[in-house]
Design a protein around this motif. Structure first.
Motif, PDB file in Angstrom:
ATOM      1  N   ILE A 288       1.501  -5.794  12.200  1.00  0.00           N
ATOM      2  CA  ILE A 288       0.367  -6.091  11.317  1.00  0.00           C
ATOM      3  C   ILE A 288       0.775  -5.908   9.860  1.00  0.00           C
ATOM      4  O   ILE A 288       0.509  -6.774   9.015  1.00  0.00           O
ATOM      5  CB  ILE A 288      -0.843  -5.194  11.665  1.00  0.00           C
ATOM      6  CG1 ILE A 288      -1.424  -5.573  13.037  1.00  0.00           C
ATOM      7  CG2 ILE A 288      -1.925  -5.317  10.582  1.00  0.00           C
ATOM      8  CD1 ILE A 288      -2.502  -4.614  13.537  1.00  0.00           C
ATOM      9  N   ARG A 289       1.409  -4.771   9.554  1.00  0.00           N
ATOM     10  CA  ARG A 289       1.802  -4.490   8.172  1.00  0.00           C
ATOM     11  C   ARG A 289       2.686  -5.611   7.621  1.00  0.00           C
ATOM     12  O   ARG A 289       2.593  -5.973   6.445  1.00  0.00           O
ATOM     13  CB  ARG A 289       2.528  -3.147   8.098  1.00  0.00           C
ATOM     14  CG  ARG A 289       2.733  -2.646   6.676  1.00  0.00           C
ATOM     15  CD  ARG A 289       3.381  -1.260   6.635  1.00  0.00           C
ATOM     16  NE  ARG A 289       2.665  -0.252   7.365  1.00  0.00           N
ATOM     17  CZ  ARG A 289       1.559   0.369   6.962  1.00  0.00           C
ATOM     18  NH1 ARG A 289       1.013   0.037   5.823  1.00  0.00           N
ATOM     19  NH2 ARG A 289       1.013   1.311   7.702  1.00  0.00           N
ATOM     20  N   GLY A 290       3.524  -6.181   8.466  1.00  0.00           N
ATOM     21  CA  GLY A 290       4.398  -7.267   8.039  1.00  0.00           C
ATOM     22  C   GLY A 290       3.677  -8.578   7.786  1.00  0.00           C
ATOM     23  O   GLY A 290       4.268  -9.504   7.226  1.00  0.00           O
ATOM     24  N   ASN A 291       2.409  -8.674   8.181  1.00  0.00           N
ATOM     25  CA  ASN A 291       1.657  -9.918   8.002  1.00  0.00           C
ATOM     26  C   ASN A 291       0.532  -9.841   6.981  1.00  0.00           C
ATOM     27  O   ASN A 291       0.036 -10.873   6.554  1.00  0.00           O
ATOM     28  CB  ASN A 291       1.071 -10.363   9.345  1.00  0.00           C
ATOM     29  CG  ASN A 291       2.089 -11.058  10.202  1.00  0.00           C
ATOM     30  OD1 ASN A 291       2.441 -12.202   9.964  1.00  0.00           O
ATOM     31  ND2 ASN A 291       2.597 -10.352  11.198  1.00  0.00           N
ATOM     32  N   ILE A 292       0.122  -8.656   6.580  1.00  0.00           N
ATOM     33  CA  ILE A 292      -1.047  -8.507   5.702  1.00  0.00           C
ATOM     34  C   ILE A 292      -0.893  -9.313   4.414  1.00  0.00           C
ATOM     35  O   ILE A 292      -1.749 -10.133   4.076  1.00  0.00           O
ATOM     36  CB  ILE A 292      -1.318  -7.021   5.392  1.00  0.00           C
ATOM     37  CG1 ILE A 292      -1.805  -6.301   6.651  1.00  0.00           C
ATOM     38  CG2 ILE A 292      -2.343  -6.877   4.259  1.00  0.00           C
ATOM     39  CD1 ILE A 292      -1.900  -4.785   6.505  1.00  0.00           C
ATOM     40  N   ASP A 293       0.188  -9.064   3.675  1.00  0.00           N
ATOM     41  CA  ASP A 293       0.378  -9.757   2.404  1.00  0.00           C
ATOM     42  C   ASP A 293       0.619 -11.249   2.602  1.00  0.00           C
ATOM     43  O   ASP A 293       0.152 -12.070   1.810  1.00  0.00           O
ATOM     44  CB  ASP A 293       1.538  -9.131   1.623  1.00  0.00           C
ATOM     45  CG  ASP A 293       1.201  -7.738   1.112  1.00  0.00           C
ATOM     46  OD1 ASP A 293       0.004  -7.407   0.986  1.00  0.00           O
ATOM     47  OD2 ASP A 293       2.151  -6.976   0.843  1.00  0.00           O
ATOM     48  N   GLU A 294       1.341 -11.589   3.658  1.00  0.00           N
ATOM     49  CA  GLU A 294       1.602 -13.007   3.923  1.00  0.00           C
ATOM     50  C   GLU A 294       0.304 -13.765   4.178  1.00  0.00           C
ATOM     51  O   GLU A 294       0.115 -14.871   3.673  1.00  0.00           O
ATOM     52  CB  GLU A 294       2.548 -13.165   5.113  1.00  0.00           C
ATOM     53  CG  GLU A 294       2.940 -14.611   5.359  1.00  0.00           C
ATOM     54  CD  GLU A 294       3.972 -14.759   6.461  1.00  0.00           C
ATOM     55  OE1 GLU A 294       3.960 -15.826   7.101  1.00  0.00           O
ATOM     56  OE2 GLU A 294       4.771 -13.844   6.680  1.00  0.00           O
ATOM     57  N   PHE A 295      -0.597 -13.180   4.957  1.00  0.00           N
ATOM     58  CA  PHE A 295      -1.883 -13.844   5.207  1.00  0.00           C
ATOM     59  C   PHE A 295      -2.614 -14.092   3.885  1.00  0.00           C
ATOM     60  O   PHE A 295      -3.140 -15.176   3.660  1.00  0.00           O
ATOM     61  CB  PHE A 295      -2.768 -13.003   6.130  1.00  0.00           C
ATOM     62  CG  PHE A 295      -2.306 -12.953   7.571  1.00  0.00           C
ATOM     63  CD1 PHE A 295      -1.423 -13.869   8.099  1.00  0.00           C
ATOM     64  CD2 PHE A 295      -2.775 -11.955   8.403  1.00  0.00           C
ATOM     65  CE1 PHE A 295      -1.010 -13.821   9.426  1.00  0.00           C
ATOM     66  CE2 PHE A 295      -2.384 -11.888   9.737  1.00  0.00           C
ATOM     67  CZ  PHE A 295      -1.493 -12.828  10.246  1.00  0.00           C
ATOM     68  N   GLN A 296      -2.642 -13.086   3.040  1.00  0.00           N
ATOM     69  CA  GLN A 296      -3.372 -13.187   1.773  1.00  0.00           C
ATOM     70  C   GLN A 296      -2.653 -14.094   0.785  1.00  0.00           C
ATOM     71  O   GLN A 296      -3.243 -15.007   0.226  1.00  0.00           O
ATOM     72  CB  GLN A 296      -3.540 -11.796   1.170  1.00  0.00           C
ATOM     73  CG  GLN A 296      -4.015 -11.795  -0.272  1.00  0.00           C
ATOM     74  CD  GLN A 296      -5.413 -11.302  -0.449  1.00  0.00           C
ATOM     75  OE1 GLN A 296      -5.961 -10.684   0.427  1.00  0.00           O
ATOM     76  NE2 GLN A 296      -5.987 -11.587  -1.587  1.00  0.00           N
ATOM     77  N   ASP A 297      -1.380 -13.832   0.542  1.00  0.00           N
ATOM     78  CA  ASP A 297      -0.670 -14.498  -0.545  1.00  0.00           C
ATOM     79  C   ASP A 297      -0.151 -15.877  -0.156  1.00  0.00           C
ATOM     80  O   ASP A 297      -0.424 -16.858  -0.834  1.00  0.00           O
ATOM     81  CB  ASP A 297       0.487 -13.618  -1.032  1.00  0.00           C
ATOM     82  CG  ASP A 297       0.007 -12.266  -1.555  1.00  0.00           C
ATOM     83  OD1 ASP A 297      -1.164 -12.160  -1.982  1.00  0.00           O
ATOM     84  OD2 ASP A 297       0.799 -11.298  -1.505  1.00  0.00           O
ATOM     85  N   ALA A 298       0.590 -15.959   0.921  1.00  0.00           N
ATOM     86  CA  ALA A 298       1.223 -17.224   1.299  1.00  0.00           C
ATOM     87  C   ALA A 298       0.243 -18.200   1.936  1.00  0.00           C
ATOM     88  O   ALA A 298       0.397 -19.411   1.786  1.00  0.00           O
ATOM     89  CB  ALA A 298       2.394 -16.970   2.248  1.00  0.00           C
ATOM     90  N   HIS A 299      -0.772 -17.679   2.640  1.00  0.00           N
ATOM     91  CA  HIS A 299      -1.663 -18.566   3.400  1.00  0.00           C
ATOM     92  C   HIS A 299      -3.096 -18.558   2.896  1.00  0.00           C
ATOM     93  O   HIS A 299      -3.976 -19.186   3.509  1.00  0.00           O
ATOM     94  CB  HIS A 299      -1.599 -18.212   4.887  1.00  0.00           C
ATOM     95  CG  HIS A 299      -0.210 -18.294   5.422  1.00  0.00           C
ATOM     96  ND1 HIS A 299       0.502 -19.481   5.473  1.00  0.00           N
ATOM     97  CD2 HIS A 299       0.629 -17.341   5.883  1.00  0.00           C
ATOM     98  CE1 HIS A 299       1.704 -19.258   5.951  1.00  0.00           C
ATOM     99  NE2 HIS A 299       1.807 -17.961   6.211  1.00  0.00           N
TER     100      HIS A 299
END
Length: 157
Positions: free
Chosen positions: A118-129
């Motif tokens: 989860i921690r590895g996806n939090i910023d990606e969900f917000q920033d990249a997607h």
């Protein structure tokens, strides 16, 4: 019907795929928690049996929440054991002990694995997607897993 929530179809697809992996992990963890509840043995059986029941009840709510988040993004949630086993990061449990310490160690390891995913996806969900909603949703899930992991660790002291 088309999903129009301010996130591109491509971004929703990527996020839904990552959530499908999380759903698989959560379902496998739910099953492993049931195993621990059903097959626990030892002098602390009663209290730990009840604790594992609390854990699997929390797990089923998490599983349902992740599946519903996938649906909110306009995708179908994987819902077969075959799909879950193909998507999960977790491994099947070996039969090397049904005492509370062994079972708690195994569950703790899985909770920590999910926290890292989860921690590895939090910023990606917000920033990249551009999906602040899913980022917020999984942050809440991560906090639940962190609390459970803390409590599991406390049993091992």
């Amino acid at each position: 019907m088309q999903t129009s929530i301010g996130i591109s179809a491509e971004n929703r697809e990527v996020v839904a795929h990552q959530l499908a992996k999380l759903l698989a992990d959560e379902f496998v963890l739910y099953t492993k928690t049931l195993n621990a509840h059903w097959n626990l043995e030892g002098i602390d059986f009663h209290s730990v049996h009840n604790y594992f029941e609390d854990l699997y009840n929390q797990s089923v709510e998490i599983v349902d929440g992740v599946a519903e988040r996938i649906r909110q993004l306009g995708h179908y949630a994987p819902a077969t054991l075959k799909n879950f086993l193909q998507l999960t990061h977790l491994t099947e449990q070996d039969e090397d002990g049904n005492d509370s310490r062994s079972l708690i160690r195994k569950l703790l390891s899985d909770h920590e694995s999910i926290i890292e995913f989860i921690r590895g996806n939090i910023d990606e969900f917000q920033d990249a997607h551009k999906d602040a909603g899913t980022s917020d949703f999984v942050t809440g899930l991560m906090e639940k897993h962190e609390k459970i992991a803390w409590m599991l660790r406390a049993h091992l002291k």
